[in-house]
Design a protein around this motif. Structure first.
Motif, short mmCIF file in Angstrom:
data_model
loop_
_atom_site.label_atom_id
_atom_site.label_comp_id
_atom_site.label_asym_id
_atom_site.label_seq_id
_atom_site.Cartn_x
_atom_site.Cartn_y
_atom_site.Cartn_z
N ARG A 199 0.83 -1.21 0.00
CA ARG A 199 0.00 0.00 0.00
C ARG A 199 0.86 1.25 0.00
N SER A 200 1.92 1.24 0.78
CA SER A 200 2.82 2.40 0.83
C SER A 200 3.45 2.65 -0.53
N PHE A 201 3.91 1.60 -1.17
CA PHE A 201 4.52 1.73 -2.49
C PHE A 201 3.51 2.26 -3.50
N ALA B 130 0.93 4.05 -3.05
CA ALA B 130 0.53 5.43 -2.78
C ALA B 130 1.37 6.42 -3.57
N ASN B 131 2.58 6.01 -3.95
CA ASN B 131 3.49 6.90 -4.66
C ASN B 131 3.83 6.42 -6.06
N GLU B 132 3.12 5.43 -6.53
CA GLU B 132 3.44 4.81 -7.83
C GLU B 132 2.16 4.68 -8.64
N ASP B 133 2.09 5.39 -9.76
CA ASP B 133 0.88 5.34 -10.56
C ASP B 133 0.98 4.43 -11.78
#
Length: 69
Positions: free
Chosen positions: A25-27, A29-32
């Motif tokens: 989830r953390s990854f 959040a910053n990866e589209d």
């Protein structure tokens, strides 16, 4: 994203599932560029641990957002 070290190397399954879910989830959040992540669960115990971790993470996210349910 298979949970392969839990049984073979004895890493605690519940902890591994929580860490995996949190880090994915953390990854994301910053990866589209990533659209889908598969959490591969071999066996009912692994499936249950990941289901629980996903539910806990969703509750935490709702609390952070100020929503209930």
């Amino acid at each position: 994203f298979p949970a392969i070290s839990c049984r073979v190397y004895g890493y605690p399954l519940d902890e591994a599932a929580r860490i995996a879910v949190r880090e994915v989830r953390s990854f994301l959040a910053n990866e589209d560029r990533i659209e889908t992540v598969y959490l591969v669960c071999f066996g009912e115990a692994v499936h249950d641990a990941y289901r629980q971790a996903l539910q806990e993470e969703a509750r935490e996210e709702r609390r952070a957002d100020g929503t209930s349910r």
